[in-house]
Design a protein around this motif. Structure first.
Motif, PDB file in Angstrom:
ATOM      1  N   GLU A 140       0.826  -1.209   0.000  1.00 31.78           N
ATOM      2  CA  GLU A 140       0.000   0.000   0.000  1.00 31.78           C
ATOM      3  C   GLU A 140       0.856   1.254   0.000  1.00 31.78           C
ATOM      4  O   GLU A 140       0.528   2.250  -0.643  1.00 31.78           O
TER       5      GLU A 140
ATOM      6  N   ARG B  50      -4.176  -8.286  -4.488  1.00 32.74           N
ATOM      7  CA  ARG B  50      -4.872  -7.803  -3.295  1.00 32.74           C
ATOM      8  C   ARG B  50      -6.208  -8.511  -3.075  1.00 32.74           C
ATOM      9  O   ARG B  50      -6.528  -8.903  -1.947  1.00 32.74           O
TER      10      ARG B  50
ATOM     11  N   VAL C  66      -5.673  -1.594   3.859  1.00 30.66           N
ATOM     12  CA  VAL C  66      -6.169  -1.385   2.497  1.00 30.66           C
ATOM     13  C   VAL C  66      -7.213  -0.277   2.477  1.00 30.66           C
ATOM     14  O   VAL C  66      -7.280   0.525   1.536  1.00 30.66           O
TER      15      VAL C  66
ATOM     16  N   ASN D 294      -6.326   3.755   2.200  1.00 35.64           N
ATOM     17  CA  ASN D 294      -6.106   4.424   0.914  1.00 35.64           C
ATOM     18  C   ASN D 294      -7.461   4.769   0.289  1.00 35.64           C
ATOM     19  O   ASN D 294      -8.213   3.866  -0.095  1.00 35.64           O
TER      20      ASN D 294
ATOM     21  N   ASN E 114      -8.669   2.923  -2.874  1.00 35.18           N
ATOM     22  CA  ASN E 114      -9.202   1.571  -2.760  1.00 35.18           C
ATOM     23  C   ASN E 114     -10.677   1.564  -2.389  1.00 35.18           C
ATOM     24  O   ASN E 114     -11.413   0.635  -2.733  1.00 35.18           O
TER      25      ASN E 114
END
Length: 320
Positions: free
Chosen positions: A67, A93, A132, A135, A138
């Motif tokens: 990340e 991912r 995750v 971000n 995402n």
């Protein structure tokens, strides 16, 4: 040690190594699943304890590096206008998140004798998935990733009893991360749908905590906006539970922050619409609808023009 070494690898080398870790984790989980299925004559927990701990920590460190690399490469690509230089591990991912969900679904209590050891592994799983979510790319651009992360968090709560730890993550996210307001509302929906008593209690505790928070003009704009977005999203996708738990956060209708009052006006409108579209026409439903209409009507006298405009808009939408 691994983190510091891994961070100096080239982008292609990082992707290859993350792919290897993902594949190794998948193989390990399949072997563990087979061992569970063949454990009628006994399960040797000691054979799996250290490997489970190792993979939990290794995956978390790999996700942190991935990340971090993804974010820095996007920034570099934006400056140089070279989009092909971005570090993209999205294909790995999704598979990794699916395996983390499987990991969380196992009966880790059969592997770890102490609850502290089991919670330590579960925490690594949660932190990997949560990393995750940090971000915004995402969350906003990949609904598949977003859903996969939320399913991991939900599984940790349901299967591992990770209630208080998840509560802390949720409360911090609503204060510091505006982009996580809607995903948290979606997580609440998933938790309610499990019908697990611990998950239901967790949801109510979270709603009670947010409902008792005091928002005013001097507070962080992020936490106020985040809570407003959360209330509106939660009521729209989980109307039945929002109505049932309304008493836990109804006081926000008189919040000092007009943004919160606007969101609560939207919540009231959604709940009125929900009641009006139900087949149930009992006296209790009529009384609830009347009470909500009264609360909505009071907002026409709000001191803030934005709230009054929002109230008028909600009434117009209900009339349609």
């Amino acid at each position: 040690m691994f983190y510091s070494v891994f961070s100096h690898f080239s982008a292609s080398s990082k992707l290859k190594l993350i792919g290897l870790i993902q594949s190794a984790l998948a193989k390990h989980l399949q072997n563990l699943k087979s061992a569970f299925c063949a454990s009628k004559n006994g399960f040797e927990a000691s054979e799996w304890r250290s490997s489970c701990e190792m993979y939990a920590v290794l995956v978390y460190q790999a996700v942190c590096i991935a990340e971090s690399s993804s974010g820095s490469s996007i920034a570099t690509a934006a400056k140089t206008k070279a989009s092909n230089s971005a570090f993209d591990w999205s294909h790995i991912r999704i598979a990794l998140l699916e395996n983390l969900k499987l990991f969380a679904s196992f009966s880790l209590g059969r592997i770890f004798d102490s609850s502290a050891d089991r919670e330590s592994v579960t925490t690594c799983i949660v932190k990997s998935a949560h990393k995750v979510l940090e971000n915004p790319e995402n969350v906003t651009k990949s609904l598949i990733t977003r859903k996969a992360v939320l399913e991991v968090l939900c599984e940790c709560a349901k299967s591992q009893g990770y209630y208080q730890g998840l509560k802390v993550f949720v409360q911090q996210d609503l204060i510091y991360s505006e982009h996580l307001a809607e995903p948290i509302a979606e997580l609440m929906k998933m938790l309610f749908e499990t019908e697990d008593s611990g998950c239901l209690e967790l949801c109510e505790e979270i709603l009670k905590s947010i409902g008792s928070q005091r928002f005013n003009s001097q507070e962080s704009a992020t936490s106020t906006k985040s809570a407003a977005i959360f209330f509106a999203k939660f009521s729209s996708i989980c109307s039945k539970e929002a109505l049932r738990t309304l008493s836990l956060f109804i006081e926000q209708l008189d919040s000092e922050a007009y943004v919160i009052r606007m969101a609560m006006v939207e919540v009231i409108g959604v709940l009125i619409y929900y009641l009006m579209t139900q087949e149930d026409r009992s006296d209790n439903v009529k009384a609830q609808t009347k009470s909500l209409f009264f609360a909505l009507e009071e907002r026409f006298h709000d001191t803030n023009s934005f709230v009054r405009s929002k109230t008028l808009q909600v009434c117009c939408d209900l009339a349609k």
